[in-house]
Design a protein around this motif. Structure first.
Motif, short mmCIF file in Angstrom:
data_model
loop_
_atom_site.label_atom_id
_atom_site.label_comp_id
_atom_site.label_asym_id
_atom_site.label_seq_id
_atom_site.Cartn_x
_atom_site.Cartn_y
_atom_site.Cartn_z
N UNK A 185 0.84 -1.21 0.00
CA UNK A 185 0.00 0.00 0.00
C UNK A 185 0.87 1.26 0.00
N UNK A 186 0.54 2.18 -0.86
CA UNK A 186 1.25 3.46 -0.90
C UNK A 186 2.62 3.36 -1.57
N UNK A 187 3.02 2.20 -2.02
CA UNK A 187 4.35 2.07 -2.64
C UNK A 187 4.27 1.63 -4.10
N UNK A 188 3.59 0.52 -4.36
CA UNK A 188 3.62 0.03 -5.74
C UNK A 188 2.24 -0.34 -6.29
N UNK A 189 1.17 0.06 -5.56
CA UNK A 189 -0.17 -0.33 -6.05
C UNK A 189 -0.41 0.14 -7.48
N UNK A 190 0.04 1.36 -7.76
CA UNK A 190 -0.21 1.92 -9.09
C UNK A 190 0.62 1.23 -10.16
N UNK A 191 1.60 0.45 -9.76
CA UNK A 191 2.48 -0.20 -10.74
C UNK A 191 2.03 -1.60 -11.13
N UNK A 192 0.96 -2.09 -10.47
CA UNK A 192 0.57 -3.48 -10.72
C UNK A 192 0.13 -3.67 -12.18
N UNK A 193 -0.77 -2.81 -12.65
CA UNK A 193 -1.25 -2.97 -14.03
C UNK A 193 -0.10 -2.79 -15.04
N UNK A 194 0.75 -1.75 -14.89
CA UNK A 194 1.89 -1.65 -15.82
C UNK A 194 2.82 -2.86 -15.73
N UNK A 195 2.98 -3.42 -14.53
CA UNK A 195 3.86 -4.59 -14.38
C UNK A 195 3.28 -5.77 -15.16
N UNK A 196 1.94 -5.93 -15.07
CA UNK A 196 1.32 -7.04 -15.81
C UNK A 196 1.48 -6.81 -17.33
N UNK A 197 1.31 -5.56 -17.75
CA UNK A 197 1.48 -5.23 -19.18
C UNK A 197 2.90 -5.56 -19.64
N UNK A 198 3.89 -5.23 -18.81
CA UNK A 198 5.29 -5.50 -19.14
C UNK A 198 5.54 -7.02 -19.21
N UNK A 199 4.95 -7.76 -18.27
CA UNK A 199 5.11 -9.22 -18.28
C UNK A 199 4.52 -9.82 -19.56
N UNK A 200 3.37 -9.29 -19.98
CA UNK A 200 2.75 -9.77 -21.23
C UNK A 200 3.72 -9.52 -22.40
N UNK A 201 4.26 -8.30 -22.44
CA UNK A 201 5.21 -7.94 -23.51
C UNK A 201 6.42 -8.86 -23.53
N UNK A 202 6.93 -9.17 -22.34
CA UNK A 202 8.17 -9.95 -22.22
C UNK A 202 7.94 -11.46 -22.30
N UNK A 203 6.66 -11.87 -22.20
CA UNK A 203 6.37 -13.31 -22.18
C UNK A 203 6.61 -13.94 -20.80
#
Ligand code: SAM
Length: 349
Positions: A185-203
């Motif tokens: 909370x307050x540290x990386x919540x906003x990064x979860x969706x971009x992280x999933x997008x990056x994982x999709x890109x990277x396989x």
């Protein structure tokens, strides 16, 4: 170098003259097929939710040697363990750990379905090819943020570029990668969706993890706790997520990002119940076998091995099976003491 491995006994595995033992079934009928070995409690990062800044590590004279770890690991294999995960602490900071990986890796494709490891990635660039050569096919890499400042804050001094370089080297070496991300909370919540997008890109696959009350740290974990139910709801808008029946016998439930190869895991020991299908045990670097991440009961395999050899290890495993609890008792509440005193880095995540 570790001494050369097992004598052959025809179809079945034999550990230094001992016959294969019976499968490991506990008193609730759960078959134990998965062992995690924490090869060291030391780590080169100090993630805030995991460790205090000033940690006291085990004295070296209390640790199992790599040869003892391999012997016990092979005894587990002879008792029906199909998957071993090396973890820590940071497994890749352990000197000569690749020798252990090679020794256990020889069983992959025969008695062992999988040898894998969980790493923070700081030393992956130098070890990725050795891991592949030793029989490792998949790894989990912890990455709570791709933002350099947030990463440095969470890990207290880590360099995200070093980890991203390690991940790239792992991918280039042919390792399948799953990213582990603890939702904070307050540290990386906003990064979860971009992280999933990056994982999709990277396989890559992505597993999201709730903070667990393990070991004293310098802050109150409640302040950082985010229920994954909420995180999951937020992911539904940007991604089409399809339930995936995959079951690792652990706390994770899985989804597929539709139209991609990426699997999303939600590891929610606090808001989900997974104990009925628990298939695992965990051994620490000093040879203590914990039957449950959330309980303190354990048996001492180092003492057994040193005092009575593999027969005594087998006897200790019977005690472990009889003592494996039905369920953990994790709760997270403001000001509460951790469910267990030891840190995740001791038992291995
Ligand atoms: N050093 C390796 C790494 O960073 O992956 C392996 C050990 S680390 C203890 C394994 C995993 O446990 C990491 O993904 C880490 O984020 C997670 N972890 C550590 N403490 C935790 C806690 N209290 N609650 C939830 N996850 C935790």
């Amino acid at each position: 170098m570790l001494r050369s491995g097992l004598p052959q006994c025809g179809q079945a595995l034999s550990c230094y003259g001992m016959a294969c033992g019976p499968a490991l079934i506990d008193r609730y009928g759960r078959a134990i097929s998965y062992l995690r070995i924490s090869v060291t409690d030391r780590c080169d990062l100090r993630c805030r939710y995991c460790m205090a800044e000033q940690m006291t590590f085990l004295p070296k004279d209390r640790l199992l040697s790599l040869d003892e770890m391999a012997l016990i690991g092979e005894r587990f294999i002879a008792r029906g363990i199909r998957k071993i995960r090396l973890t820590g602490g940071e497994p890749l900071v352990k000197r000569d750990v690749i020798d252990l990986v090679r020794r256990l890796g020889r069983h992959v494709g025969a008695e062992l379905d999988e040898l894998t490891l969980t790493t923070n990635g700081t030393r992956l660039a130098e070890h990725a090819e050795d891991l592949v050569d030793a029989g490792v096919r998949r790894i989990n890499v912890s990455l709570d943020s791709r933002d350099p400042d947030t990463f440095r804050f969470i890990t207290r001094h880590g360099d995200v570029e070093q980890v991203l370089g390690g991940i790239a080297a792992a991918k280039a070496a042919g390792l399948a990668v799953k990213i582990n991300m603890v939702a904070l909370k307050g540290l990386n919540e906003a990064e979860v969706a971009p992280m999933l997008g990056w994982c999709v890109e990277q396989g890559f696959d992505l597993s999201l993890i709730e903070t667990m009350p393990l070991g004293a740290i310098d802050e109150d974990r409640t302040d950082r706790f985010v229920p994954l139910t909420q995180v999951f709801e937020d992911l539904q808008a940007p991604f089409e997520l399809v339930r995936d029946p995959h079951n690792s016998g652990g706390p994770a439930r899985y989804w597929r990002v539709a139209g991609t190869g990426t699997r999303l895991g939600l590891i929610s020991p606090l808001t989900g119940n997974f104990c009925a299908s628990c298939n695992r045990m965990r051994m620490t670097t000093e040879g203590l076998l914990y039957m449950c991440l959330g309980h303190d009961d354990r048996v001492d395999l180092k003492a057994a091995l040193r005092e009575g050899g593999l027969a005594a290890v087998d006897a200790a495993l019977e005690r472990a099976l009889a003592a494996k609890p039905e369920a953990h008792d994790f709760r997270i509440a403001a000001g509460a003491t951790p469910a267990v005193a030891r840190h995740m880095s001791v038992t291995g995540g």
